[in-house]
Scaffold this active site. Structure first.
Site, short mmCIF file in Angstrom:
data_model
loop_
_atom_site.label_atom_id
_atom_site.label_comp_id
_atom_site.label_asym_id
_atom_site.label_seq_id
_atom_site.Cartn_x
_atom_site.Cartn_y
_atom_site.Cartn_z
N ASP A 1 2.23 -0.73 5.60
CA ASP A 1 2.45 0.54 4.90
C ASP A 1 3.90 1.01 5.05
O ASP A 1 4.56 0.72 6.04
CB ASP A 1 1.49 1.59 5.47
N TRP B 1 10.31 3.65 2.40
CA TRP B 1 11.50 2.85 2.73
C TRP B 1 12.48 2.88 1.55
O TRP B 1 13.68 3.09 1.73
CB TRP B 1 11.08 1.41 3.02
N ARG C 1 10.48 2.75 -6.07
CA ARG C 1 9.42 2.23 -5.19
C ARG C 1 9.29 0.71 -5.25
O ARG C 1 8.99 0.07 -4.26
CB ARG C 1 8.07 2.87 -5.57
N ASN D 1 -6.05 1.46 -4.22
CA ASN D 1 -4.68 1.46 -4.76
C ASN D 1 -4.62 1.42 -6.29
O ASN D 1 -3.57 1.66 -6.89
CB ASN D 1 -3.83 0.32 -4.16
N SER E 1 -7.56 3.59 6.49
CA SER E 1 -7.50 3.47 5.03
C SER E 1 -8.43 2.39 4.47
O SER E 1 -8.06 1.63 3.59
CB SER E 1 -6.06 3.24 4.56
C1 IPE Z 1 -3.08 1.18 2.78
O1 IPE Z 1 -1.97 1.94 2.51
C2 IPE Z 1 -3.16 0.02 1.84
C3 IPE Z 1 -2.13 -1.01 1.96
C4 IPE Z 1 -1.17 -1.04 2.82
C5 IPE Z 1 -2.25 -2.07 1.03
P1 IPE Z 1 -2.03 3.23 1.56
O2 IPE Z 1 -0.64 3.72 1.47
O3 IPE Z 1 -2.71 2.90 0.29
O4 IPE Z 1 -2.95 4.20 2.41
P2 IPE Z 1 -3.12 5.79 2.31
O5 IPE Z 1 -3.37 6.10 0.87
O6 IPE Z 1 -1.86 6.40 2.80
O7 IPE Z 1 -4.28 6.09 3.21
C1 IPE Z 2 2.23 -0.11 1.15
O1 IPE Z 2 3.31 0.74 0.98
C2 IPE Z 2 2.07 -1.06 0.00
C3 IPE Z 2 0.88 -0.84 -0.81
C4 IPE Z 2 -0.03 0.07 -0.61
C5 IPE Z 2 0.72 -1.71 -1.96
P1 IPE Z 2 3.16 2.11 0.19
O2 IPE Z 2 3.45 1.84 -1.25
O3 IPE Z 2 1.85 2.74 0.45
O4 IPE Z 2 4.33 2.94 0.82
P2 IPE Z 2 4.33 4.49 1.13
O5 IPE Z 2 3.16 4.78 2.02
O6 IPE Z 2 4.24 5.20 -0.19
O7 IPE Z 2 5.64 4.71 1.82
MG MG Z 3 1.24 4.10 1.86
#
Ligand code: IPE
Ligand code: IPE
Ligand code: MG
Length: 258
Positions: A24, A29, A37, A72, A200
């Site tokens: 995550d 980042w 993103r 997601n 999650s």
């Molecule tokens: C969990 O991260 C899923 C992955 C890393 C693929 P999310 O960013 O989707 O989780 P939440 O929504 O913050 O709980």
């Molecule tokens: C995890 O990073 C990757 C996926 C869930 C695909 P995020 O996209 O959730 O990154 P943040 O949490 O928004 O920083």
């Molecule tokens: Mg995330």
């Protein structure tokens, strides 16, 4: 470089057999760097390549990473499309590297929601690495812990209906045997990067006794040295599985004395 960092882990360190990671923090980042993103997701994919190589080198048996959760899909269409493209590209580009590093790939999750093209590529990359005998890399895609339990229950009900199984014999072991990676040990170490301290809907059943480690580092920054910190924490923990600390010590002494 990884060899040098590996040298910072004591030779005698007790390593987890199975490491699970919620990767995550890609989005944050990117934001921190003033980038879109998708730049974060790209950097995350590159980091995964390094971590896979490193885990294989130090002798981790199974690495399970959360790449795309069943929730997601709720993200903006453009981000989902980009993640699908990135998945496709990574599978194509990494097949040979995985095979050369003796890493076997397995995708876990409900793949029926992906495009036919992507499903085909998943199958191809799995086939290319099928004979690899080193680390097993499990990439969770359209995966949810609740989905996993639900599909296991569905299969059990099918076996009951066909007369193969008595309802009274459905116990924990019977459910566990139908989960997606029933042939592998449960994760010993569960890592989440990105600062959040939640599961999650990742591997819920299988992480019942995993040691949890939360890192504030965003996934693209979670390098070999950061993983070593998690591995050291793991090595310092006493896993009691419901017993007392004294029982565990006695058990370990018994195992080492004969
Ligand atoms: C969990 O991260 C899923 C992955 C890393 C693929 P999310 O960013 O989707 O989780 P939440 O929504 O913050 O709980
Ligand atoms: C995890 O990073 C990757 C996926 C869930 C695909 P995020 O996209 O959730 O990154 P943040 O949490 O928004 O920083
Ligand atoms: Mg995330």
């Amino acid at each position: 470089m990884s060899q040098d960092i590996k040298g910072t882990l004591p030779d005698s360190i007790v390593l987890p057999r199975h490491v699970a990671i919620v990767m995550d923090g890609n989005g944050r980042w990117a934001k921190r760097q003033g980038k879109p993103r998708h730049a974060g997701h790209r950097a995350g994919a590159e980091n995964l390549r390094n971590i896979v190589k490193y885990c294989g080198d130090i002798g981790i048996e199974v690495l399970t990473v959360f790449a795309f959760s069943s929730e997601n899909w709720r993200r903006p269409k453009t981000e989902v499309a980009l993640l699908m493209q990135l998945f496709m590209d990574a599978l194509k580009q990494e097949s040979a590297r995985l095979r050369d590093n003796n890493v076997r790939l397995r995708i876990i999750g409900d793949r029926s929601a992906f495009s036919a093209r992507l499903q085909r590529q998943m199958g191809e990359t799995e086939a290319i690495t099928a004979a690899c005998t080193g680390m097993l890399l499990q990439v969770a895609a359209n995966y949810g812990g609740r989905w996993d339990v639900a599909q296991a229950v569905r299969r059990l009900v099918g076996r009951v209906k066909s007369g193969e199984l008595e309802p009274s014999s459905i116990d924990e072991a019977a459910i566990a045997a139908e989960l997606t990676f029933a042939d592998r040990p449960d994760p010993d170490l569960f890592i989440r990067t990105g600062g959040e301290q939640r599961l999650s809907n990742f591997i819920l059943w299988q992480s019942a006794y995993s040691e949890l480690f939360f890192s504030d580092a965003y996934w693209p920054d979670f390098d070999e040295a950061a993983l070593n910190v998690a591995l050291r924490h793991f090595a310092g923990r006493q896993r009691r599985f419901g017993m007392t600390g004294e029982q565990v010590v006695t058990q370990v002494e018994g195992e080492t004395s004969c």
